[in-house]
Design an enzyme around this catalytic site. Structure first.
Site, PDB file in Angstrom:
ATOM      1  N   HIS A  55       3.003  29.243  32.260  1.00 45.27           N
ATOM      2  CA  HIS A  55       2.451  28.149  33.086  1.00 45.27           C
ATOM      3  C   HIS A  55       2.125  28.701  34.477  1.00 45.27           C
ATOM      4  CE1 HIS A  55       2.299  23.657  34.000  1.00 45.27           C
ATOM      5  NE2 HIS A  55       2.020  24.249  35.160  1.00 45.27           N
ATOM      6  N   HIS A  57      -1.099  28.600  37.600  1.00 43.40           N
ATOM      7  CA  HIS A  57      -2.409  28.112  38.078  1.00 43.40           C
ATOM      8  C   HIS A  57      -3.127  29.260  38.784  1.00 43.40           C
ATOM      9  CE1 HIS A  57      -1.614  23.725  37.460  1.00 43.40           C
ATOM     10  NE2 HIS A  57      -0.363  24.173  37.476  1.00 43.40           N
ATOM     11  N   GLN A 151      -6.666  17.938  36.776  1.00 48.77           N
ATOM     12  CA  GLN A 151      -5.723  17.750  37.896  1.00 48.77           C
ATOM     13  C   GLN A 151      -5.783  16.347  38.490  1.00 48.77           C
ATOM     14  OE1 GLN A 151      -3.351  20.157  40.063  1.00 48.77           O
ATOM     15  NE2 GLN A 151      -2.884  17.974  39.907  1.00 48.77           N
ATOM     16  N   HIS A 213       0.932  18.476  31.846  1.00 49.37           N
ATOM     17  CA  HIS A 213       1.813  18.257  33.004  1.00 49.37           C
ATOM     18  C   HIS A 213       2.386  16.858  32.809  1.00 49.37           C
ATOM     19  CE1 HIS A 213      -0.207  21.670  34.775  1.00 49.37           C
ATOM     20  NE2 HIS A 213       0.483  21.570  35.887  1.00 49.37           N
ATOM     21  N   GLU A 216       6.046  14.895  36.071  1.00 50.94           N
ATOM     22  CA  GLU A 216       6.466  15.791  37.153  1.00 50.94           C
ATOM     23  C   GLU A 216       6.780  14.938  38.383  1.00 50.94           C
ATOM     24  OE1 GLU A 216       3.670  18.851  38.281  1.00 50.94           O
ATOM     25  OE2 GLU A 216       5.153  19.921  39.486  1.00 50.94           O
ATOM     26  N   ASP A 312       4.069  28.999  37.768  1.00 46.99           N
ATOM     27  CA  ASP A 312       3.329  27.831  38.238  1.00 46.99           C
ATOM     28  C   ASP A 312       2.415  28.140  39.427  1.00 46.99           C
ATOM     29  OD1 ASP A 312       2.490  25.206  38.216  1.00 46.99           O
ATOM     30  OD2 ASP A 312       4.294  24.361  39.079  1.00 46.99           O
TER      31      ASP A 312
HETATM   32 FE   FE2 Z   1       1.565  23.169  37.038  1.00 43.65          FE
END
Ligand code: FE2
Length: 424
Positions: A55, A57, A151, A213, A216, A312
């Protein structure tokens, strides 16, 4: 051309100390193997399969170090708002350059497998196109899976007549490997649930993996994980589904968690926890005590539910630190999840190796096993316990039998004999 590596401590091969590589693949792992002309002495160092960052980005890499904006509250939602402005006007080449640097960073610590969460809530799909191009260009050195990650939401985002949902589908048609989602960032519970149903439907339709996701937040009432698990189970898609973050599951009532654990086992769903990011981002509305913000990693480990750790963020709007070194992530993760029994130490490296490969469905090409590609790393440590205790450095990364890099182990020498000290 055969190469033999000798004097190795091989992860989960207690009775082996040597292996032979031929044509880029592991030919044999054992002891007293045949003589070959090229022999490499590993001098008692630990051999692991390469690190897997399941995971990360790539598109956000170093967005936290600019004059454009900073995240003042340190929360997930301020970061999303800032990124929304930041990404506009970014060219594919700029995006690709940053992603390539991010990949070089993580590879320098021994990672060879990355699941790249890539924002697709952009009418031009700039990040998705950049990530797919890099994935294909670098495939011989690094394995990358691209997640079409909306996102700003599937239904709460709409620009230039395109919804987040439409852009996820467009990204899948372009070649993205996984369907992403972010139900907790949709405008309502109802829309969030609708997005989860659509994520699973799109994955089945296009034969893609799922990585959402999911929850979170610190909201003890968050239930998108429950909906995702049920929907994946209904479609027989649990083992192709990963729930990332799931921070709120670390805060829910224990009797509810107990019931859900049974359902997770039944579905075969996988989890990814991002310990450094979530301990930093979560608990922001708490007074003391402040929650740790990570999901129930230890319970997953104890119940044979597959869970991996991810980095991440590397210096992005969500998390201002990070360098892509999975040893650092494992170190934080096993502290926060309290994984330090003898048995834990023997298996903790699974959290950044085999478990990530399993959720990425890489079993056929990943691991220290005869017949598989000769991908492995060497740590400057004599065993797993010392490697974890000392956060040992990765001193070599080998891909298909060839070095991606090789470093000299650091040498430490200090004279502690006080009789040698210069006296005044
Ligand atoms: Fe993430």
């Amino acid at each position: 051309m055969k190469k033999k590596f000798i004097n190795a401590v091989i992860y989960k091969h207690e009775n082996a100390s040597e292996f032979i590589i031929e044509d880029g693949k592991f030919k044999e792992i054992g002891t007293n193997l045949e003589e070959v002309s090229e022999v490499i002495d590993l001098k008692g160092c630990l051999v692991l399969p390469p690190y897997v960052d399941s995971h990360l980005h790539l598109d956000y890499y170093f967005t936290g170090q600019t004059d454009k904006a900073t995240n003042q509250t340190g929360t997930l939602f301020e970061a999303i708002d800032i990124w929304n402005d930041f990404k506009k006007g970014t060219s594919k080449q700029e995006m690709k350059d940053r992603m390539r640097q991010a990949i070089m960073d993580v590879a320098s610590y021994g990672t060879q497998f990355i699941r790249a969460q890539t924002d697709c809530t952009d009418p031009n799909l700039t990040g998705i196109k950049a990530a797919i191009e890099l994935r294909d260009e670098l495939k011989d050195k690094i394995t990358i899976q691209v997640v079409a990650f909306p996102q700003n939401g599937m239904y709460s985002y709409n620009e230039e007549g395109k919804s987040g949902r439409d852009l996820v589908e467009e990204a899948l048609k372009l070649g993205a490997d996984c369907v992403g989602g972010i139900p907790h960032n949709e405008w309502s519970r109802e829309i969030g649930e609708k997005s989860v149903h659509e994520i699973v439907r799109l994955a089945v339709k296009y034969d893609k993996l799922i990585d959402v996701h999911c929850d979170e937040t610190d909201d003890t009432h968050a239930r998108f994980l429950e909906v995702l698990n049920a929907e994946a189970m209904k479609q027989g898609y649990g083992k192709f589904t990963t729930a990332s973050h799931t921070c709120s599951f670390g805060s829910v009532d224990n009797s509810y968690a107990f019931r859900m654990m049974g359902l997770f086992k039944k579905s075969g769903i996988h989890f990814v926890s991002c310990p450094t990011e979530n301990v930093f981002l979560q608990g922001r509305q708490d007074n003391y005590p402040v929650r740790r913000g990570i999901t129930r990693v230890r319970d997953f480990v104890r119940n044979d539910i597959n869970v991996a750790f991810g980095q991440d963020s590397i210096v992005d709007l969500w998390y201002p630190a990070g360098n892509g070194n999975m040893m650092n992530i494992l170190d934080h993760g096993i502290h926060l999840a309290q994984l330090m029994t003898k048995d834990d130490f023997n298996n903790n490296f699974d959290l950044i190796t085999y478990n990530g490969a399993k959720l990425m469905k890489l079993e056929s090409e990943y691991g220290l096993e005869a017949g598989k590609p000769a991908n492995f790393i060497v740590l400057d440590a004599p065993n797993v316990f010392e490697a974890l205790r000392n956060r040992s450095e990765c001193i070599a990364s080998i891909r298909n039998g060839d070095y991606l890099f090789k470093k000299q182990p650091s040498v430490y020498k200090i004279d502690l004999d006080i009789s040698n000290t210069n006296k005044i």
